[in-house]
Scaffold this motif. Structure first.
Motif, short mmCIF file in Angstrom:
data_model
loop_
_atom_site.label_atom_id
_atom_site.label_comp_id
_atom_site.label_asym_id
_atom_site.label_seq_id
_atom_site.Cartn_x
_atom_site.Cartn_y
_atom_site.Cartn_z
N LEU A 48 -51.21 1.04 52.91
CA LEU A 48 -52.66 1.17 53.07
C LEU A 48 -53.04 2.60 53.43
O LEU A 48 -54.02 3.15 52.91
CB LEU A 48 -53.16 0.21 54.15
N THR A 59 -61.80 5.10 57.68
CA THR A 59 -61.74 3.75 58.23
C THR A 59 -62.26 3.78 59.66
O THR A 59 -62.01 4.73 60.41
CB THR A 59 -60.31 3.17 58.24
N VAL A 77 -54.82 -5.64 56.02
CA VAL A 77 -56.26 -5.79 56.27
C VAL A 77 -56.77 -4.49 56.89
O VAL A 77 -56.19 -3.99 57.84
CB VAL A 77 -56.55 -6.96 57.22
N THR A 79 -60.61 -1.98 57.64
CA THR A 79 -62.06 -1.86 57.63
C THR A 79 -62.42 -0.47 57.13
O THR A 79 -62.14 0.53 57.78
CB THR A 79 -62.64 -2.08 59.04
N VAL A 116 -60.05 -0.28 46.80
CA VAL A 116 -59.86 -1.67 47.19
C VAL A 116 -59.07 -2.42 46.12
O VAL A 116 -58.20 -3.24 46.42
CB VAL A 116 -61.21 -2.35 47.47
N LEU A 125 -54.09 -7.47 49.38
CA LEU A 125 -55.30 -7.63 50.17
C LEU A 125 -56.14 -8.80 49.64
O LEU A 125 -56.35 -8.92 48.43
CB LEU A 125 -56.12 -6.34 50.11
N HIS A 127 -59.04 -9.83 51.73
CA HIS A 127 -60.33 -9.72 52.40
C HIS A 127 -60.52 -8.29 52.87
O HIS A 127 -59.63 -7.71 53.48
CB HIS A 127 -60.36 -10.68 53.60
N ILE A 128 -61.68 -7.72 52.56
CA ILE A 128 -61.98 -6.36 52.98
C ILE A 128 -63.24 -6.37 53.83
O ILE A 128 -64.20 -7.09 53.54
CB ILE A 128 -62.17 -5.42 51.76
N THR A 153 -67.23 -3.32 44.13
CA THR A 153 -65.94 -3.78 44.68
C THR A 153 -65.63 -5.18 44.17
O THR A 153 -64.49 -5.47 43.76
CB THR A 153 -65.98 -3.77 46.21
N CYS A 157 -62.42 -6.01 41.58
CA CYS A 157 -61.35 -6.91 42.04
C CYS A 157 -61.42 -8.28 41.37
O CYS A 157 -60.67 -9.19 41.73
CB CYS A 157 -61.41 -7.05 43.55
N ILE A 163 -65.51 -10.37 50.60
CA ILE A 163 -66.06 -9.13 51.14
C ILE A 163 -66.91 -9.44 52.37
O ILE A 163 -67.81 -10.28 52.33
CB ILE A 163 -66.92 -8.41 50.08
N ASP A 308 -60.01 -12.02 57.97
CA ASP A 308 -59.52 -12.75 56.80
C ASP A 308 -59.34 -14.24 57.12
O ASP A 308 -59.61 -15.11 56.30
CB ASP A 308 -58.20 -12.15 56.31
#
Length: 332
Positions: A48, A59, A77, A79, A116, A125, A127-128, A153, A157, A163, A308
């Motif tokens: 990441l 982030t 995960v 942010t 993403v 991933l 859940h963002i 996004t 994806c 999201i 998540d």
């Protein structure tokens, strides 16, 4: 002569006396044993970090010094913080830098979507969480960038992740908020941060009632709503319970997070108390009893902690139904 009322709280103990040339800073309290964060590391963390660095993304995990960064990044995960790394506000608790933001980056939504996508494909991933600084100098507070980021996004994806957005208050510009609502994030989060009495010190440029109204409007629009507060920054336990009651009566919020305030630097608001783990357990029980669907409450809990898992718990079935409906509509 204007009468000065007794203040609701006192900042006397925070005043720094730098006279005589000797710089004096208040001593930061020593953390108790239950406040020990895991050091960042592991393949998930490094994957990441590499993707975020390559795409020049900020982030909130790093900017705000989140104690859970190691655990969350290792699980894949993160942010992401959009609209730059400079905030137009100066909240007493926050470690994000303040000042005049750079020129608005109109390519950011495209870059976020691509990064993403790489995290979905390369780090699994699902859940963002997307958040931002306040951009009060913009007419819409950055809402157009917000909406485009969510839409791009999701498209990039191919609906393979959920999201969550953690949004500012847009200074009460409800037309701007509507742009974000219409992008239909799976979870919409707006943090109250503290009880109403503490707003002048903790969120001096925000308004408690305005934030509650924002949460209500999002709930009325059919979104899953979420908010979070810190404790140990000067509030009382009874005020925390009153806030829970107020949120359920006025906004019917779904998810509540409660965590220990940790003073980022000596220049930020001091820690008033370290709340013990059993008190956090009582907060959780009281929140669930008052009608919140999910309450994450613990010393290390932050707004995006276990985000998540909250999606799986709250909207897993609804998301599957929505996707099946979209497939049927596409065949029609």
């Amino acid at each position: 002569m204007r009468r000065m009322d007794t203040p609701a709280f006192s900042l006397t103990g925070m005043v720094l006396n730098n006279s005589g040339g000797a710089k004096q800073l208040p001593q930061m309290k020593r953390k108790p044993k239950w406040l020990r964060a895991q050091l960042p590391g592991g393949p998930g963390y490094h994957r990441l970090r590499s993707i975020l660095g390559e795409h020049q993304l900020h982030t909130v995990c790093e900017e705000a010094g989140c104690p859970n960064m190691g655990e969350c990044w290792a699980r894949g995960v993160a942010t992401i913080m959009i609209l730059g790394d400079t905030c137009t506000r100066a909240c007493g608790f926050c470690n994000v830098k303040t000042g005049k933001p750079p020129v608005l980056d109109l390519d950011e939504p495209k870059r976020v979507a691509e990064s993403v996508r790489l995290m979905v494909e390369g780090a699994g991933l699902r859940h963002i969480v997307i958040t931002s600084v306040n951009r009060d100098e913009l007419k819409d507070g950055g809402a157009a960038i917000w909406a485009e980021t969510v839409l791009r996004t999701r498209e990039a994806c191919d609906n393979n992740l959920s999201i969550e957005v953690l949004i500012p208050d847009f200074e009460g510009n409800w037309d701007a908020l509507q742009d974000v609502i219409e992008a239909r994030p799976e979870i919409l989060n707006h943090n109250l941060e503290t009880v109403p009495r503490m707003y002048p010190a903790v969120r001096p440029q925000a308004k408690y009632d305005r934030s509650v109204e924002l949460l209500k409007r999002c709930k009325d629009a059919g979104l899953v709503t979420k908010t979070g507060i810190m404790v140990g920054i000067g509030e009382r336990d009874d005020e925390v319970l009153e806030l829970m009651d107020d949120l359920q009566v006025r906004a019917q919020t779904d998810i509540l997070t409660i965590g220990q305030y940790l003073q980022p630097t000596p220049n930020h608001l001091p820690i008033d108390r370290f709340v013990e783990p059993d008190v956090f357990d009582r907060y959780r029980d009281q929140g669930l009893a008052r009608g919140f669907a999910v309450v994450e409450s613990g010393p290390m809990v932050r707004s995006s902690y276990h985000a998540d898992m909250q999606v799986d718990q709250l909207i897993g079935r609804d998301k599957e139904s929505y996707e099946r409906l979209q497939q049927l509509l596409g065949r029609a």
